[in-house]
Design an enzyme around this catalytic site. Structure first.
Site, PDB file in Angstrom:
ATOM      1  N   ALA A 106       0.860  -1.192   0.000  1.00  0.00           N
ATOM      2  CA  ALA A 106       0.000   0.000   0.000  1.00  0.00           C
ATOM      3  C   ALA A 106       0.892   1.237   0.000  1.00  0.00           C
ATOM      4  O   ALA A 106       2.103   1.148   0.207  1.00  0.00           O
ATOM      5  CB  ALA A 106      -0.885   0.003   1.234  1.00  0.00           C
ATOM      6  N   LYS A 107       0.318   2.374  -0.235  1.00  0.00           N
ATOM      7  CA  LYS A 107       1.035   3.646  -0.090  1.00  0.00           C
ATOM      8  C   LYS A 107       0.002   4.739   0.070  1.00  0.00           C
ATOM      9  O   LYS A 107      -1.137   4.599  -0.395  1.00  0.00           O
ATOM     10  CB  LYS A 107       1.873   3.922  -1.350  1.00  0.00           C
ATOM     11  CG  LYS A 107       3.004   4.875  -1.127  1.00  0.00           C
ATOM     12  CD  LYS A 107       4.168   4.165  -0.473  1.00  0.00           C
ATOM     13  CE  LYS A 107       5.346   5.060  -0.229  1.00  0.00           C
ATOM     14  NZ  LYS A 107       6.490   4.301   0.289  1.00  0.00           N
ATOM     15  N   GLY A 108       0.389   5.809   0.736  1.00  0.00           N
ATOM     16  CA  GLY A 108      -0.524   6.936   0.893  1.00  0.00           C
ATOM     17  C   GLY A 108       0.217   8.229   0.693  1.00  0.00           C
ATOM     18  O   GLY A 108       1.449   8.273   0.756  1.00  0.00           O
TER      19      GLY A 108
END
Ligand code: NAD
Length: 424
Positions: A104-106
């Protein structure tokens, strides 16, 4: 130089591996699509009383091998395509070192340097509240990345805990020790890179540490830690650059002295160092010297896209170990490969950080904390055994080491998809 679209590059990379491993076209298609993409608007009250709205993202690429894991970046250039690409990269990174996470990444499009501490806190808390519908210790566990740090993780943990009504330290990693952070996390990436350097030196029979020249681009968290670990093991670090310039000494730079100098400068920069070394006070010239005067091992530990089409033909090194994320562009990769320069890819070389993040999460879930010695020992096991598996694949497949790491990672994720099947 025009930057290529990172999402397109990530998809191209996946296509190359898919072809090589003869990946089922349905699974290939599934892996081309992030599982969830959340776009949020983040209205916050600024210090002057006005309201400003920021845009934020959280992308979960794949959850087949476990909950999602990946950092949060605050930067004016953050884009959805960049976050999607980095989320996919995290899927492969976790798979290559065999930790039970998906990627994931934000990110939030903002310039954190322009925000006051109060504005940064309100931005972080509102962003966390907005993405709290998809994060959680069993769902998706953020961590620090560019321009986010332990304090921001503490605010995220507190905001999430307030929402669920109990303390949930396992919702983020990279927290301060006092609220469930892990020993060894700060230096984990640098230590992980050091184990990888030792492995590649042994495998390629490059020579004794004291006879090898090592150069490092970047002297921040990762670069300074790994320089210290290498120095302690007898390696000769002969050139280091950062955003303020570079220091060079063919006999070896005194790393503890340089670290103590940077600790005492306002922006932790190497400019102004008075030790035994030649100083270049222009980072472009310093990088030029770093890349183009001969070294055995070059370790980019700064930012992405530093070795590209235009300078790849002039790099003088036997091996490049990617401590930074994406420091070598795909075009440069092909050139280096042709020139016989071995590149140890980021998804393997810098995976020490996410590995100790995983240890932090395990400790939080068990509410039982390990000693630093134990953590470093476990990290060493993971890094050395992952290197060996990538190296075996590299030899067996007669390809470059990046492709070998991707072959391993994508095959593991594809197998998990196959085993779990398609719902419903
Ligand atoms: P940092 O901000 O602490 O340090 C970055 C360093 O790079 C600084 O010394 C800065 O002066 C230098 N730098 C920036 N631009 C430069 C340039 N053009 N030329 C020379 N030096 C330059 O960041 P960090 O945490 O050390 O991360 C470095 C890299 O490692 C990043 O690519 C990051 O994504 C990657 N990484 C970090 C971790 C981690 O645990 N911190 C984990 C995995 C990957």
């Amino acid at each position: 130089m025009k930057k290529s679209n990172p999402w397109k590059v990530a998809l191209q990379q996946l296509d190359i591996v898919a072809k090589r491993i003869n990946l089922n076209s349905g699974i290939h298609d599934k892996l081309k699509h992030p599982k969830r993409t959340l776009i949020v608007s983040i209205p916050i009250r600024m210090d002057n009383g006005s309201i400003k709205v920021f845009e934020g993202y959280r992308v979960q690429h794949n959850l087949e091998r476990g909950p999602a894991k990946g950092g949060i970046r605050y930067h004016p250039d953050v884009s959805l395509d960049e976050i999607k690409a980095l989320a996919m990269l995290m899927t492969w990174k976790c798979a290559v070192v065999g930790i039970p996470y998906g990627g994931a990444k934000g990110g939030v499009v903002c310039d954190p340097v322009q925000l006051s501490v109060g504005e940064l806190e309100r931005l972080t808390r509102r962003y966390t509240a907005e993405i709290s519908i998809i994060i959680g210790p069993e769902k998706d566990i953020p961590a620090p990345d560019v321009y986010t740090n332990q304090q921001i993780m503490a605010w995220m943990m507190d905001t999430y805990s307030m929402t669920v009504g109990y303390s949930a330290p396992g919702v983020v990693t990279g927290k301060p020790l006092e609220i469930g952070g892990s020993e060894g996390r700060v230096h984990a990436t640098g230590l992980g890179v050091t184990y990888i350097v030792e492995e590649i030196v042994e495998k390629l029979k490059l020579g004794k540490p004291e006879h090898l020249k090592i150069t490092i681009q970047g002297f921040g968290n990762v670069g300074s830690a790994l320089a210290r670990f290498l120095y302690e093991r007898g390696y000769k670090v002969v050139g280091i650059t950062d955003i303020s310039g570079g220091v060079f000494n063919d006999k070896g730079i005194n790393i503890p002295e340089l670290i103590s100098h940077t600790r005492n400068t306002p922006y932790h920069i190497i400019r102004g160092y008075k030790g035994k070394a030649e100083i270049i006070e222009d980072y472009k010239k310093a990088n030029h010297r770093l890349f183009e005067t001969g070294t055995d091992i070059l370790i980019p530990a700064a930012v992405e896209n530093q070795i590209h089409r235009e300078n790849a033909g002039r790099i003088k090194a036997r091996v490049i170990v990617e401590a930074a994320n994406g420091p070598v562009s795909p075009e440069a990769d092909a050139i280096l490969n042709k020139r016989g320069i071995v590149v140890v890819p980021d998804i393997l070389a810098n995976a020490g950080g996410v590995t100790v993040s995983y240890f932090e999460w395990v400790q939080d879930l068990q509410a039982h904390f390990w000693e630093k010695r134990e953590i470093n020992k476990e990290l060493e096991k993971v890094m050395r055994s992952s290197f060996k598996k990538v190296y075996q694949t590299y030899k067996k497949e007669k390809c470059d080491m990046r492709l070998a790491a991707y072959i391993l990672a994508v095959s593991r994720v594809a197998r998990a998809v196959e085993l779990r099947g398609i719902f419903p």
